[in-house]
Design a protein around this motif. Structure first.
Motif: not given
Length: 272
Positions: A158-160, A252, A163, A257, A215, A255, A212
Motif C-alpha cells: 500500500k502507498i500509505h 485498490t 490505507n 494491491c 499494480f 492505493g 506500477h
C-alpha cells in the motif's frame, strides 16, 4: 486421460484473457521469454510448452524463431487454445498429462521445455513425479524452464500505512482456503527439487515487480476472483466474494494491491 475438471479455474474467455495479459506482464517483469542461459539459436530445435493453456508463450516465442523450429503445445485440454487452423504451421497440439506417464514417443525429444502457472494444479506430493517426467522428455543437455508465482509470499502493498486493506485480507484468506492446490509449498523449494530430480546448472531468477507492474498484475489477477463465484458450489463463498470485490476495488484505487514474488527456475538435463 485426466478429467478437465482437475483445473481449479475456468477455461472461458475471461480466464483466457487473464492468461494472455498475464503472459505479457510476466515478460515485462523478467525481460525474456526464455532465460538468457538457454540456447535457442538453432533452426532444428524442438520446444514444448507443457500446460500450454492459450498457447500464448509458445506462439509469442515462435514468432521470434525460424519457422523450422518445431513447437509442441502439450496439455490435457485445448479449450483455451485457438483452433488448430489458426495456429502457426510449426505448432503441433498434443494431449499429455504431466502428472501421468511419459508417452514413449516423447522420451528424450525436447531441447527446451517450458512450464508456468502450475501452482494451482500440482500438489506437494506430486511435484517429484512431475519433475521426473519432465527430465525424461528432454534431450541430453536440454533445458527445463519453470515459472511460478510464490503464493507463500502473497502480501498486500500500500502507498500509505493508513490505507485500508480489510477487504484485501478477507479475500486472500478466502482464496487460500478454498482448495489444497492453493496451499502448495513446493514453489519456494524448486531449486532443491530440480537438483534432487537430476538437473544440473540449476538457477533461480526471482523478481518482485516494480510498483506500477505489481499494480497492473494485481488488477489482472483479480479476474480470478471474478471466476471463483462461477466455479464454486459453495453459495456462502460465492456471495461473500461478490460482496468483497467492490470493496477490494475501492481499496485498490486508493492505493493497495496484492503483490507476489515471481520465480523462474532453469535446469539442464545431464549430457551423459
Amino acid at each position: 486421460m485426466p478429467s478437465e475438471n482437475d483445473y481449479v479455474l475456468a477455461r472461458d474467455y475471461l480466464d483466457n484473457s487473464r492468461l494472455n495479459l498475464y503472459h505479457y506482464h510476466w515478460i515485462d517483469v523478467f525481460g525474456y521469454r526464455t532465460h538468457p542461459k538457454i540456447p535457442i539459436d538453432g533452426s532444428d530445435l524442438r520446444i514444448a510448452d507443457v500446460g500450454t493453456g492459450t498457447g500464448v508463450w509458445l506462439t509469442d516465442l515462435g514468432a521470434r524463431l525460424p519457422s523450422s523450429v518445431q513447437l509442441d503445445a502439450l496439455d490435457v485440454s485445448f479449450h483455451a487454445l485457438p483452433p488448430k487452423e489458426w495456429l502457426p504451421q510449426n505448432v503441433t497440439v498434443r494431449h499429455w498429462d504431466v502428472k501421468g506417464d511419459v508417452l514413449d514417443d516423447l522420451v528424450g525429444v525436447y531441447d527446451v521445455v517450458n512450464m508456468r502457472n502450475f501452482v494451482f494444479v500440482i500438489k506437494n506430493d506430486e511435484i517429484k513425479h512431475v519433475l521426473a517426467n519432465l527430465l525424461k522428455i528432454l534431450k541430453p543437455g536440454g533445458y527445463l524452464q519453470w515459472g511460478e508465482s510464490d503464493i507463500h509470499d502473497w502480501r498486500i502493498d500500500k502507498i500509505h500505512p493508513d490505507n485500508k486493506t480489510d477487504a484485501h485480507k478477507r479475500l486472500m484468506e478466502m482464496t487460500l482456503g478454498q482448495d489444497l492446490r492453493l496451499q502448495a509449498t513446493w514453489v519456494g523449494e524448486m531449486t532443491q527439487l530440480f537438483s534432487e530430480a537430476g538437473f544440473e546448472d540449476v538457477e533461480m531468477d526471482f523478481r518482485k515487480p516494480e510498483p506500477h507492474l505489481a499494480f497492473a498484475m494485481h488488477q489482472c489477477q483479480l479476474i480470478i476472483h471474478e471466476i471463483i463465484p462461477r466455479q464454486t458450489r459453495n453459495e456462502s463463498v460465492r456471495n461473500e466474494v461478490e460482496r468483497l470485490l467492490p470493496e477490494v476495488h475501492k481499496e485498490t484505487v486508493a492505493g493497495a494491491c496484492f503483490a507476489i514474488t515471481r520465480r523462474t527456475v532453469i535446469g539442464r538435463k545431464p549430457k551423459v
